[in-house]
Scaffold this active site. Structure first.
Site, PDB file in Angstrom:
ATOM      1  N   THR A  17      40.052  81.327  51.676  1.00 48.21           N
ATOM      2  CA  THR A  17      39.759  82.692  51.241  1.00 48.21           C
ATOM      3  C   THR A  17      39.028  82.747  49.901  1.00 48.21           C
ATOM      4  O   THR A  17      39.017  81.785  49.134  1.00 48.21           O
ATOM      5  CB  THR A  17      41.060  83.519  51.125  1.00 48.21           C
ATOM      6  OG1 THR A  17      41.881  82.964  50.093  1.00 48.21           O
ATOM      7  CG2 THR A  17      41.825  83.539  52.439  1.00 48.21           C
ATOM      8  N   ASP A  18      38.460  83.912  49.642  1.00 50.18           N
ATOM      9  CA  ASP A  18      37.845  84.164  48.344  1.00 50.18           C
ATOM     10  C   ASP A  18      38.903  84.762  47.415  1.00 50.18           C
ATOM     11  O   ASP A  18      40.082  84.840  47.774  1.00 50.18           O
ATOM     12  CB  ASP A  18      36.621  85.082  48.486  1.00 50.18           C
ATOM     13  CG  ASP A  18      36.955  86.453  49.071  1.00 50.18           C
ATOM     14  OD1 ASP A  18      38.147  86.841  49.088  1.00 50.18           O
ATOM     15  OD2 ASP A  18      36.019  87.143  49.508  1.00 50.18           O
ATOM     16  N   ALA A  19      38.497  85.212  46.251  1.00 51.85           N
ATOM     17  CA  ALA A  19      39.441  85.741  45.258  1.00 51.85           C
ATOM     18  C   ALA A  19      40.175  86.983  45.751  1.00 51.85           C
ATOM     19  O   ALA A  19      41.266  87.293  45.270  1.00 51.85           O
ATOM     20  CB  ALA A  19      38.696  86.056  43.952  1.00 51.85           C
ATOM     21  N   GLY A  20      39.601  87.672  46.732  1.00 54.15           N
ATOM     22  CA  GLY A  20      40.238  88.875  47.271  1.00 54.15           C
ATOM     23  C   GLY A  20      41.154  88.617  48.458  1.00 54.15           C
ATOM     24  O   GLY A  20      41.693  89.546  49.041  1.00 54.15           O
ATOM     25  N   ILE A  22      40.221  87.346  51.329  1.00 59.24           N
ATOM     26  CA  ILE A  22      39.451  87.485  52.569  1.00 59.24           C
ATOM     27  C   ILE A  22      38.816  86.127  52.890  1.00 59.24           C
ATOM     28  O   ILE A  22      38.328  85.432  51.994  1.00 59.24           O
ATOM     29  CB  ILE A  22      38.333  88.549  52.394  1.00 59.24           C
ATOM     30  CG1 ILE A  22      38.909  89.903  51.977  1.00 59.24           C
ATOM     31  CG2 ILE A  22      37.466  88.660  53.637  1.00 59.24           C
ATOM     32  CD1 ILE A  22      39.780  90.551  53.013  1.00 59.24           C
TER      33      ILE A  22
END
Length: 140
Positions: A17-20, A22
């Site tokens: 995932t990314d920082a969010g 997602i």
């Protein structure tokens, strides 16, 4: 053409995932790659069997559509369905799903090449027969 579908289950981890939280877009390609690898392994063509033929597979073309985001801890399913089989290539339809919800779709053409010179190489007859049988069955 009716085609059987191979399915590979996977979990989304923090590294996907990314920082969010997602799933980062490129990781869908990794999920699809794993499904293609497991599809071939299921047919009896794991890494050793392919390398013993002096072959390898390379992605020649891929078109991807991202439809919905996957998130941390989701249980996903990456699918593979053979849609065309040529002498030295195959074209596959792939999806990444969360339950019945389709998150990403792709059409990928994979070319068979010789390992030494990375030149196109015909698929071995036994592999072609196995792929045709997988395509034409109603289950995986």
């Amino acid at each position: 053409m009716s085609a059987a579908e191979f399915s590979y289950k996977l979990r989304v981890y923090i590294e996907d995932t990314d920082a969010g939280g997602i799933v980062y877009y490129v990781n869908y390609l990794k999920f699809m790659e794993r499904a293609r690898t497991e599809f071939m392994r299921e047919l009896g063509y794991g890494k050793d069997a392919i390398f013993n033929h002096g072959l390898m597979f390379v992605v020649r073309d891929m078109a991807v559509r991202y439809l919905r985001p996957a998130q941390l801890d989701d249980l996903l399913e990456a699918t593979v369905r053979l849609i065309d089989l040529g002498g030295a290539s195959m074209t596959l339809a792939q999806e990444v799903r969360r339950g019945a919800e389709v998150l990403a779709t792709a059409t990928v053409t994979v070319a068979c090449v010789e390992r030494a010179g990375v030149r196109p190489q015909r698929l071995p007859r036994d592999m072609t027969d196995s792929l045709r049988a997988a395509r034409d069955t109603n289950g995986n």
